[in-house]
Design an enzyme around this catalytic site. Structure first.
Site, PDB file in Angstrom:
ATOM      1  CG  ASP A 156      -0.424   0.279   2.500  1.00 14.07           C
ATOM      2  OD1 ASP A 156       0.791   0.540   2.598  1.00 14.07           O
ATOM      3  OD2 ASP A 156      -1.168   0.243   3.488  1.00 14.07           O
ATOM      4  CB  ILE A 157       0.103   4.666  -1.206  1.00 13.37           C
ATOM      5  CG1 ILE A 157      -0.180   4.120  -2.619  1.00 13.37           C
ATOM      6  CG2 ILE A 157       0.812   6.015  -1.289  1.00 13.37           C
ATOM      7  CD1 ILE A 157      -1.170   4.955  -3.410  1.00 13.37           C
ATOM      8  CG  ASN A 164      -6.531  11.249   0.033  1.00  8.09           C
ATOM      9  OD1 ASN A 164      -6.319  11.593  -1.116  1.00  8.09           O
ATOM     10  ND2 ASN A 164      -7.027  10.067   0.341  1.00  8.09           N
ATOM     11  CG  ASP A 173     -10.239   9.837  -6.215  1.00  9.52           C
ATOM     12  OD1 ASP A 173      -9.949   9.053  -5.284  1.00  9.52           O
ATOM     13  OD2 ASP A 173     -11.359  10.370  -6.339  1.00  9.52           O
ATOM     14  CD  GLU A 199      -4.381   3.457   1.923  1.00  4.37           C
ATOM     15  OE1 GLU A 199      -3.924   3.681   3.053  1.00  4.37           O
ATOM     16  OE2 GLU A 199      -5.598   3.434   1.684  1.00  4.37           O
TER      17      GLU A 199
END
Length: 266
Positions: A156-157, A164, A173, A199
Site C-alpha cells: 500500500d501507499i 489526501n 484519486d 490504497e
C-alpha cells in the site's frame, strides 16, 4: 460467405490455399464498405477495377456481394458472399442477415462490458477483489495439483491519508489512477493484479518462488518511487507447494506488510 468484424475473419473455405486471395479481396472490400457505408455487388472480380490489386482473383468465385454491419452509423464490419452466379437476388437476404448480426454483436459487447465492469475497479482500471478471490483461488487449486510454488505481493501507499489531507481527495484519486495505469503497463500478464481496497494493492504470482517474488516486490518499490514520487510498503508470502488457501496467504502477507510499516515504511 465470410463475416468480417473488427479485422477478424470467420469463414469456411474449401481450399486453404485460396485463403490469401479471399483475404486480399476482403481487404479491398473493408476499405470500400467503410468509406461508402453501403452495399457492393460485383459481377466479375477479374473485370472489376476495384479489385485490380488482387492477384490470382480469377481462381475464386467471380460474383460477390458485400453488406456493411452498421451500428449507430458506424461500420463495425461486413458480410460478403461469393458465388459462381449472380448474387443480386441474395442482396435482400444478406441485408436482413447483417441487421441481425449487428444486434448479436451489440449484445455480446454489452455483456462483455457488464462483465468487465463487474470485475474491474472503476477508478484504477485493475481487477477488483471479486476477480482476485475467484481467479487466485482457481490458480492455487491448479498449482496445488501440480505441486508448484506460488507467491503473493501485498503493498500500500505510505502516508496516503496525509497525502489526501494535504492535496485533496481529487489528487488522491489521480494518484491511485496513475498507480493503476503503471501496474497495468508493467505487471506481467500471467500475474493477477488487483486493487484490494483503499490504497492497498495485491499481485498474485503463480509458479513463483520467494526469490522471484522478492525481486518483483523490490522492483515495485523502487520503480514506483521513481515514476510516481511516492513510497510503498510491501509484504510478501510464498508457499512452496501452494497448499494453503488464498485467504491465508493474504493474511500472512498483511502481517509482513505491517511489519514493513513498523520498520519505517518504504
Amino acid at each position: 460467405c465470410s463475416i468480417c468484424c473488427n479485422n477478424l475473419r470467420h469463414s469456411k473455405v474449401d481450399n486453404d490455399s485460396l485463403t490469401p486471395v479471399y483475404a486480399s479481396v476482403e481487404r479491398v472490400l473493408s476499405e470500400h464498405v467503410s468509406s461508402m457505408r453501403s452495399s457492393l455487388v460485383s459481377e466479375s472480380l477479374v473485370n472489376d477495377v476495384l479489385f485490380s490489386s488482387v492477384k490470382a482473383r480469377d481462381v475464386v468465385p467471380q460474383h460477390i456481394v458485400a453488406v456493411p454491419l452498421l451500428s449507430k452509423n458506424v461500420v463495425i464490419g461486413f458480410v460478403v458472399g461469393y458465388a459462381q452466379e449472380s448474387l443480386f437476388a441474395k442482396l435482400e437476404l444478406l441485408s436482413w442477415l447483417s441487421c441481425r448480426l449487428v444486434i448479436v454483436f451489440n449484445r455480446i459487447k454489452h455483456f462483455s462490458d457488464v462483465k468487465h465492469s463487474a470485475l474491474t475497479d472503476a477508478l484504477t482500471g485493475v481487477f477488483n477483489r471479486v476477480y482476485f478471490d475467484a481467479m487466485g483461488t482457481k490458480e492455487l487449486e491448479k498449482l496445488n495439483g501440480a505441486e508448484q510454488p506460488s507467491s503473493l505481493v501485498l503493498f500500500d501507499i505510505d502516508d496516503f491519508k496525509v497525502f489526501n489531507d494535504t492535496h485533496g481527495h481529487v489528487a488522491g484519486d489521480q494518484l491511485l489512477m496513475g498507480l493503476g495505469q503503471w501496474l497495468l503497463e508493467n505487471v506481467d500478464k500471467k500475474n493477477i493484479v488487483c486493487r484490494f481496497g483503499g490504497e492497498e494493492f495485491v499481485v498474485f504470482l503463480p509458479d513463483a518462488k520467494s526469490d522471484v517474488a522478492l525481486s518483483v516486490a523490490e522492483n515495485f518499490r523502487t520503480t514506483i518511487a521513481e515514476h510516481l514520487e511516492i513510497t510503498i510498503s510491501v509484504g510478501i508470502v510464498s508457499c512452496l507447494n501452494s497448499s494453503v488457501s488464498l485467504q491465508k496467504m493474504v493474511q500472512e502477507a498483511d502481517i509482513a506488510l505491517y511489519k514493513a510499516k513498523s520498520l519505517g515504511k518504504n
